[in-house]
Enzyme design. Structure first.
Site, PDB file in Angstrom:
ATOM      1  N   GLY A 265       0.841  -1.186  -0.097  1.00 13.16           N
ATOM      2  CA  GLY A 265      -0.067   0.046   0.016  1.00 13.16           C
ATOM      3  C   GLY A 265       0.941   1.207  -0.218  1.00 13.16           C
ATOM      4  O   GLY A 265       1.878   1.306   0.783  1.00 13.16           O
TER       5      GLY A 265
ATOM      6  N   ASN B  37      -6.454  -5.330   6.816  1.00 16.55           N
ATOM      7  CA  ASN B  37      -6.076  -5.562   5.264  1.00 16.55           C
ATOM      8  C   ASN B  37      -7.256  -6.604   4.832  1.00 16.55           C
ATOM      9  O   ASN B  37      -7.455  -7.545   5.578  1.00 16.55           O
ATOM     10  CB  ASN B  37      -4.668  -6.317   4.980  1.00 16.55           C
ATOM     11  CG  ASN B  37      -4.282  -6.848   3.784  1.00 16.55           C
ATOM     12  OD1 ASN B  37      -3.722  -7.763   3.839  1.00 16.55           O
ATOM     13  ND2 ASN B  37      -5.003  -6.451   2.748  1.00 16.55           N
ATOM     14  N   GLY B  38      -7.943  -5.998   3.815  1.00 17.72           N
ATOM     15  CA  GLY B  38      -9.067  -7.093   3.378  1.00 17.72           C
ATOM     16  C   GLY B  38     -10.344  -6.337   3.025  1.00 17.72           C
ATOM     17  O   GLY B  38     -10.239  -4.801   2.772  1.00 17.72           O
TER      18      GLY B  38
ATOM     19  N   TYR C  24       1.355 -12.267  -7.536  1.00 19.85           N
ATOM     20  CA  TYR C  24       1.812 -10.760  -7.629  1.00 19.85           C
ATOM     21  C   TYR C  24       1.866  -9.874  -6.431  1.00 19.85           C
ATOM     22  O   TYR C  24       2.893  -9.289  -6.340  1.00 19.85           O
ATOM     23  CB  TYR C  24       0.549  -9.965  -8.557  1.00 19.85           C
ATOM     24  CG  TYR C  24       0.804  -8.483  -8.640  1.00 19.85           C
ATOM     25  CD1 TYR C  24       1.935  -7.987  -9.194  1.00 19.85           C
ATOM     26  CD2 TYR C  24      -0.197  -7.546  -7.872  1.00 19.85           C
ATOM     27  CE1 TYR C  24       2.247  -6.678  -9.187  1.00 19.85           C
ATOM     28  CE2 TYR C  24       0.213  -6.196  -7.943  1.00 19.85           C
ATOM     29  CZ  TYR C  24       1.220  -5.788  -8.599  1.00 19.85           C
ATOM     30  OH  TYR C  24       1.400  -4.381  -8.486  1.00 19.85           O
TER      31      TYR C  24
END
Ligand code: SF4
Length: 458
Positions: free
Chosen positions: A29, A103-104, A242
């Site tokens: 991020g 996160n999510g 990725y």
């Protein structure tokens, strides 16, 4: 995506270690970064838009003493990219104050927001993450029970670090969509999205926080409980494709190794006669190395990437497409007259690949064979990745041949779903592959608007 970090230590400089941890998680991020620190009584939060290195300076870190710190790097999937939506966020509830980094992405956030607002709870942001904090903050039960009760209400993806009353808390959704790892630094406990952050602060990797598990660290040490039952694990396979850093171990598997194996499989599934294999830097490079190894075609660097182009960087106007791609990549003479195999990890929107193929042809490449080390992305992600609109996905309504024409390549092939799976070495029923297969492990909402909870512009 987002990165989360947490540490509790009575001896160490926890805010500085959180800063280093976030630095290792910068790739998860780049929109905003923040650290919350507690010295037992006082809770201090520092949040800034931009990269970790820009968000904090020495003076600010020195002004953050304490025993517990959590940190967050933000990549927005719900809510706009603005300071008020940076994390860790703080929510003051009836029962306690919660600082939290998430996160999510929750898929049932609408009903939970409505319920909280109906109960008179004031939500300060457009974040689904604040809903998690608000549910914990209003529950008078002991902390671990309040977290467990909250987890039972949440649907979707969440790997969370939180700071509550001087206690470091971490929990992970019952599917384990996003990674979350527990490490030990001497006697102290550290939690991070990826093992690369544990490595950087010198912590040993102990184990993953299990799907559905809550762990908390107080003055008595580490505690853990299975807060909600975990049925089927669904670790996001895109972490291996990725998202995660190549030097991290995700689900116990080193990401770089998995990417090299994806390239090897790709060379077996889609061979081609060519002179040179190149990777689209940086994430295509390990698969390109694998492709070269398996095919015997030499690998070399042929595109130089400017590594300082962040998501917050001022973008050129629409008419300046050439500058847009040139800001990121520049080709070397190496490509001239050669039949090139250009390996990348994935094609999402397709614009970058089209411009890269043209750039290689303009630089004198005789042929450009595109090889993608994952299957076509055909369906949106509802679990924390910003590609929620199917219309934006180049392969959603195109055949492989139509995609080849779209990107202007001499040939184009994707890795099969089975090939990708085999390369991770993880069992099929332990991962989510929904954006490739349309088989979602949970129910999903019909359409998700990223800015749906933001106030309308005045
Ligand atoms: S839908 Fe795709 S990106 Fe989202 S969690 Fe599943 S595999 Fe990962």
């Amino acid at each position: 995506m987002c990165g989360v970090f947490g540490i509790r230590s009575e001896e160490r400089d926890v805010s500085r270690l959180a800063y280093f941890g976030l630095f290792a998680l910068q790739h998860r991020g780049q929109e905003a970064a923040g650290i919350a620190v507690s010295d037992g009584g006082r809770l201090t939060v520092l949040r800034e838009i931009g990269l970790v290195a820009h968000a904090f300076d020495e003076q600010q870190l020195q002004a953050l003493p304490g025993e517990v710190a959590i940190g967050h790097t933000r990549y927005s999937t719900t809510g706009a990219n603005k300071w008020a939506n940076a994390q860790p966020l703080i929510h003051h509830g009836r029962a306690r104050t919660v600082a939290l980094g998430h996160n999510g992405n929750l898929v049932n956030v609408e009903e939970l927001r409505d319920e909280l607002i109906g109960d008179g709870v004031k939500l300060a942001s457009g974040l689904d993450s604040e809903v998690i904090a608000a549910l914990i903050a209003r529950d008078p039960a002991p902390l671990a029970d309040a977290v467990a009760a909250t987890m039972a209400r949440l649907e979707g993806a969440y790997s969370v670090t939180a700071l509550v009353d001087g206690t470091l808390v971490a929990f992970r959704d019952p599917f384990g969509f996003r990674p979350l790892t527990l490490g030990q630094l001497g006697e102290d406990w550290v939690i991070a999205s990826e093992t690369c952050a544990l490595d950087l602060v010198g912590a040993d990797v102990v184990r993953d926080v299990q799907p559905g598990e809550v762990v908390w660290v107080d003055e008595e040490g580490l505690h853990a409980a299975q807060a909600v039952p975990s049925g089927r694990n669904a670790l996001c396979i895109f972490e291996h494709v990725y998202f995660a850093r190549p030097d991290s171990r995700v689900g116990g598997v080193e990401v770089h190794g998995a990417r090299v194996r994806m390239g090897e499989r790709l060379a077996e599934e889609a061979p081609v006669e060519a002179d040179l294999v190149i990777g689209i830097p940086d994430s295509g490079t390990p698969a390109a190395i694998g492709f070269s190894k398996a095919s015997g075609i030499p690998f070399n660097e042929a595109l130089i990437k400017n590594r300082y182009v962040a998501r917050t960087f001022i973008q050129p106007e629409q008419g300046m497409r050439e500058q847009g791609i040139r800001m990121k990549f520049n080709p070397l003479d190496e490509v001239e007259g050669k039949r090139i195999v250009a390996v990348d990890d994935s094609i999402v929107r397709g614009n970058t690949m089209r411009q890269l193929v043209q750039m290689l042809l303009d630089a004198g490449a005789a042929e450009v064979h595109v090889r993608i080390s994952s299957p076509p992305v055909v369906s949106p992600c509802f679990y924390g990745i910003d590609m929620a609109d199917e219309d934006e996905l180049a392969a959603a309504h195109r055949s492989v041949e139509e995609m080849r024409a779209h990107v202007g390549a001499t040939s184009l092939h994707y890795l099969s779903v089975d090939g990708m799976q085999a390369a991770t070495t993880l069992p099929e029923d332990s991962v989510c592959r929904a954006c490739f297969t349309r088989n979602y492990p949970t129910s999903v909402p019909p359409k998700v608007e990223k800015l749906r909870f933001e106030p309308a512009p005045a």
